[in-house]
Motif scaffolding. Structure first.
Motif: not given
Length: 602
Positions: A439-464
């Motif tokens: 299945n799929t699990e929703e983590i957060v119900l939003s996303s930044p506009s103009g997203s170009l890349c993402m990565l999890q670092y030190d347990g935190v999700w980062w989005i460029g």
């Protein structure tokens, strides 16, 4: 004048070519390019040597057709300034010159390709031989230049760009005059004379050719014109559509338009039926009056027209090479460290290459745009984000990971990355999702506009994004406003090396470790701070690979020194438009918008 008469399709002969493609020895040792050369952009015939020069979106092909010898496949490892070629011409010595759409000119010196020392960042729109003069004329984005010899600097046609030299579409030498066609009309110039408009009835010019009688044929967005004795005759009622190319033989005029292929002989115009599913991109007249070389999206074809009742198409004159299955516009790449296999996602599907087999294999249809790949090294599986198919999962051997349908997140998927928990995460237009087998699990119900890349670092999700770097804190995306830091600069890529976050931005390379930001000032010729793509280096310990305007750089962040620097001028780099990097088994794979390059690092 007779009206258009369509040929009766009496006979269509198919011919399968026997000439195989071969790659000459690379000029740059250790470099190899994997690029499709099936899409033709221009053709030129060297009459003395009977060599056919073919410009493609993946390089240049040379074929001595009379001997039916193996044709030569040239790309950037053979000395050219990149793989993608926009235009081609021969000078008075039958020396081929090519213009590159992303900048620069290359020429063949009889032994190898060389990069012309000037205009290396100039987008080249058109080329033509200089007629009775040595050298060539070159149309850049805003200026027309004359180059007398490869060792000589370019001479601009005028002191400053003006309406006569901007956005040139066609060049033609008529005796001592140069004709320039562009969206604003037809212009005439010479070495001694500044450009001036002629034939003002012609409001836009797309193609030019001179027949054996000295008449000038002019292509326009709506059809064909004839210029003779300073008088313009419109042929729009006979040749319809936007004129793309004109080729001249001894007694015939061939015209390629958006409506088809036309033949003019003795002032009679006929439309030649095109063999389906051929898409014609370029044409060139042959030494035979009845035969036309035809460049297509499937390499080279030919058509022979005997008379109004007899025409024959010859398809597949050259045998496709193994690399021709590729789509040149790459997006992403994955490989396990010390693996001899690489997976490449392109706008035309998913491909894999084995160093042992030296062979590419396709794993999707060419209508699938692979947007991202994410590797799980532990389970030897990887996830695929594609449009329009969404999410998929495969083993590294190419087989399906399981028989259950892959769960799909709601709304359009934009980004894909592997989480630190070993599960893939997908950012969509409306939320961040965690995918499992079932299945799929929703983590957060939003996303930044103009997203170009993402990565999890030190347990935190980062989005460029195009507006800066965001991180997920307490269920909300927050702009990283630390000072110093990248602030609102566009963020193109993220990676982690030894607990340090590396951030590629429009204002340079940043690193974050122990809550401290550091900006790296990399000394590069262009002085442009932009960094687009990042990848860890295994061969160069603790170094990182960067793609930027100056090419591909291996950078040591501890000594702040450059270990390697590859450009389209000093290496076999396919293109400056790098989209992904990965290092494996002492081989650096460089995915670009003009093919895949690899270089052995030993």
């Amino acid at each position: 004048m007779n009206k258009i008469t369509r040929y009766e399709e009496k006979r269509i002969a198919r011919f399968t070519g026997t000439s195989q493609g071969v790659k000459p020895e690379a000029v740059y040792p250790g470099w190899t390019n994997f690029v499709s050369q099936r899409s033709v952009r221009a053709i030129a015939m060297a009459m003395k040597s009977s060599c056919l020069w073919i410009a493609t979106t993946g390089g240049v092909i040379a074929w001595k057709w009379k001997d039916n010898q193996p044709y030569q496949r040239y790309s950037s490892e053979h000395g050219m300034a990149g793989n993608e070629v926009a235009c081609l011409c021969l000078d008075e010595k039958e020396r081929p010159w090519v213009g590159h759409s992303e900048g620069g000119i290359s020429y063949f010196d009889g032994q190898r390709w060389q990069v012309y020392f000037d205009l290396q960042t100039e987008t080249v729109r058109a080329l033509t031989g200089a007629g009775n003069y040595p050298g060539i004329w070159v149309a850049g984005q805003e200026m027309v230049y004359y180059i007398s010899e490869p060792s000589q600097p370019p001479k601009p046609l005028s002191a400053t760009p003006d309406i006569s030299t901007v956005d040139t579409l066609a060049l033609l030498v008529d005796d001592k005059q140069l004709l320039i066609g562009n969206p604003w009309g037809l212009f005439q110039a010479s070495h001694e004379q500044a450009p001036e408009q002629i034939a003002e009835e012609i409001q836009s010019c797309t193609a030019l050719a001179k027949d054996r009688s000295g008449r000038i044929w002019i292509g326009t967005p709506t059809g064909l014109c004839l210029l003779e004795n300073n008088q313009v005759e419109f042929w729009d009622d006979k040749v319809s559509g936007r004129v793309l190319a004109i080729a001249v033989s001894e007694k015939r005029i061939w015209v390629l338009t958006s409506d088809g292929l036309f033949l003019i002989q003795e002032n009679i115009c006929l439309q030649v039926p095109i063999e389906k599913p051929v898409t014609i991109r370029a044409i060139a007249a042959s030494t035979s009056n009845s035969y036309l070389w035809v460049g297509t999206d499937q390499l080279l074809a030919g058509v022979q027209v005997i008379d109004s009742n007899r025409s024959s198409w010859y398809l597949d004159l050259l045998t496709s090479a193994p690399d021709d299955i590729l789509c040149n516009f790459g997006r992403c790449v994955i490989s396990k460290p010390n693996s001899e296999q690489v997976w490449v996602g392109t706008v035309g599907g998913l491909f894999t290459y084995q160093l042992t087999d030296k062979k590419w294999e396709s794993f999707s249809n060419n209508r699938e745009d692979i947007r991202a790949l994410a590797l799980n090294s532990t389970s030897n599986t990887f996830w695929i984000l594609s449009w329009p198919n969404g999410m998929d999962k495969r083993q590294l051997d190419g087989s399906r990971a399981d028989y259950n349908p892959v769960p799909q997140p709601l709304s359009l998927p934009l980004l894909l990355a592997m989480g630190q928990d070993g599960h893939p995460y997908v950012l969509t237009e409306r939320a961040l999702w965690r995918l499992t087998t079932a299945n799929t699990e929703e983590i957060v119900l939003s996303s930044p506009s103009g997203s170009l890349c993402m990565l999890q670092y030190d347990g935190v999700w980062w989005i460029g994004t195009s507006q800066g770097l965001y991180r997920l804190i307490n269920g909300k995306w927050q702009l990283v406003g630390d000072q110093p830091g990248p602030l609102e600069a566009a963020v193109y890529d993220l990676t982690v090396i030894e607990n340090t976050l590396y951030v590629a931005t429009a204002n340079g390379l940043w690193t974050l470790k122990n809550s401290h930001w550091f900006q790296h000032n990399i000394d590069l010729p262009s002085n442009s701070p932009q960094v687009w793509i990042l990848a860890p280096s295994i061969h160069f310990n603790k170094a990182i690979w960067l793609a930027c305007e100056d090419g591909v750089v291996c950078y040591d962040p501890f000594s702040c020194k450059i270990c390697k620097h590859y450009t389209c001028i000093n290496s076999g780099l396919a293109s400056r438009r790098v989209t992904a990097l990965v290092e494996s088994t002492d081989v650096l794979w460089i995915v670009t918008q003009a093919g895949v390059s690899c270089v052995t690092l030993n």
